[in-house]
Design a protein around this motif. Structure first.
Motif, PDB file in Angstrom:
ATOM      1  N   UNK B  70      20.379  10.343  23.401  1.00  0.00           N
ATOM      2  CA  UNK B  70      21.722  10.904  23.544  1.00  0.00           C
ATOM      3  C   UNK B  70      22.753   9.785  23.537  1.00  0.00           C
ATOM      4  N   UNK B  71      23.759   9.913  22.709  1.00  0.00           N
ATOM      5  CA  UNK B  71      24.859   8.955  22.681  1.00  0.00           C
ATOM      6  C   UNK B  71      25.990   9.540  23.482  1.00  0.00           C
ATOM      7  N   UNK B  72      26.497   8.764  24.405  1.00  0.00           N
ATOM      8  CA  UNK B  72      27.543   9.317  25.268  1.00  0.00           C
ATOM      9  C   UNK B  72      28.884   9.219  24.576  1.00  0.00           C
ATOM     10  N   UNK B  73      29.078  10.163  23.718  1.00  0.00           N
ATOM     11  CA  UNK B  73      30.295  10.221  22.934  1.00  0.00           C
ATOM     12  C   UNK B  73      30.891  11.611  23.057  1.00  0.00           C
ATOM     13  N   UNK B  74      32.113  11.685  22.582  1.00  0.00           N
ATOM     14  CA  UNK B  74      32.738  12.990  22.418  1.00  0.00           C
ATOM     15  C   UNK B  74      33.274  13.042  21.010  1.00  0.00           C
TER      16      UNK B  74
END
Lengths: 112, 112
Positions: B70-74
């Motif tokens: 999971x990449x902590x992006x929005x």
DNA sequence: TCAAGTACTGACTATATTGTCAGGTACCCA
DNA sequence: TGGGTACCTGACAATATAGTCAGTACTTGA
């Protein structure tokens, strides 16, 4: 399993054929231990009920994987064996069986 | 499928792991087309619902076959890929996939 | 005469798996 | 303010698969 036809890939199709709860075991028994009678199969597959065994055998038969030979005797005698087509499937199934065998402990541990 | 543990044979164990309706397809996609995002998988597997895809991915992950990054992006980005263990399964699955591919027409015709 | 073996069938029930649908967070774009 | 994208979650309903149990016909052995 209510599979999606047309299949997305060959794997899908194959698992559809071999996906019943006892089918793989039946195929494996018939390949490994030659032609077997109904009762022999039942006794060798722990936990299977007569109904499920008949049902799966019928399906395997109508898929052309298993041959059913009825001897007109009393008491009745029916022998099940793999067809040539069934043997090609058994062959394709073997690496998967080996994988399962090799990783059995891990599978039992992680697979809830 | 309410399988019988301990398993009768390796095949049994393997099919337990790979027997969900979409699992084989997911494995196949991830091997064939590299790491994929959730949405990419969904779009590539016709007919799958988000719920089933998530559920199967979670199971494959807890079986150690698939890795979730999971990449902590929005907006969020999550990538799924095969683990080494998953790749060994894919390898074992390949002959079966080939068999299914080669006999697809026959399977579709005979398998009700 | 009664039980056991042989290979089933069929009605009914139980469980497992899958699907439907609504919602949830967080942001961007107009 | 109202969509659109992205990745989910959870309640509930539908379907698929499997299991239980009784019963069939015939014959041998006790």
């Amino acid at each position: 399993m209510a599979r999606n036809r047309p299949y997305t890939c060959g794997l899908d199709a194959a698992i559809d054929v071999v996906g019943g709860k006892w089918k793989a075991t039946v195929l494996w028994m018939l390949e490994d231990q030659g032609p077997l009678r109904f009762g022999e199969l039942r006794r060798r597959i722990p936990g299977v009920t007569e109904k499920m065994l008949v049902q799966h055998l019928r399906e395997l038969e109508s898929d052309g994987l298993v041959h059913r030979e009825a001897y007109h005797q009393v008491p009745p005698k029916v022998e099940y064996s793999l067809t040539d087509y069934g043997r090609t499937l058994e062959l394709a199934l073997r690496p998967l069986g080996d994988w399962g065998h090799a990783n059995m402990a891990r599978i039992e541990a992680t697979h809830a």
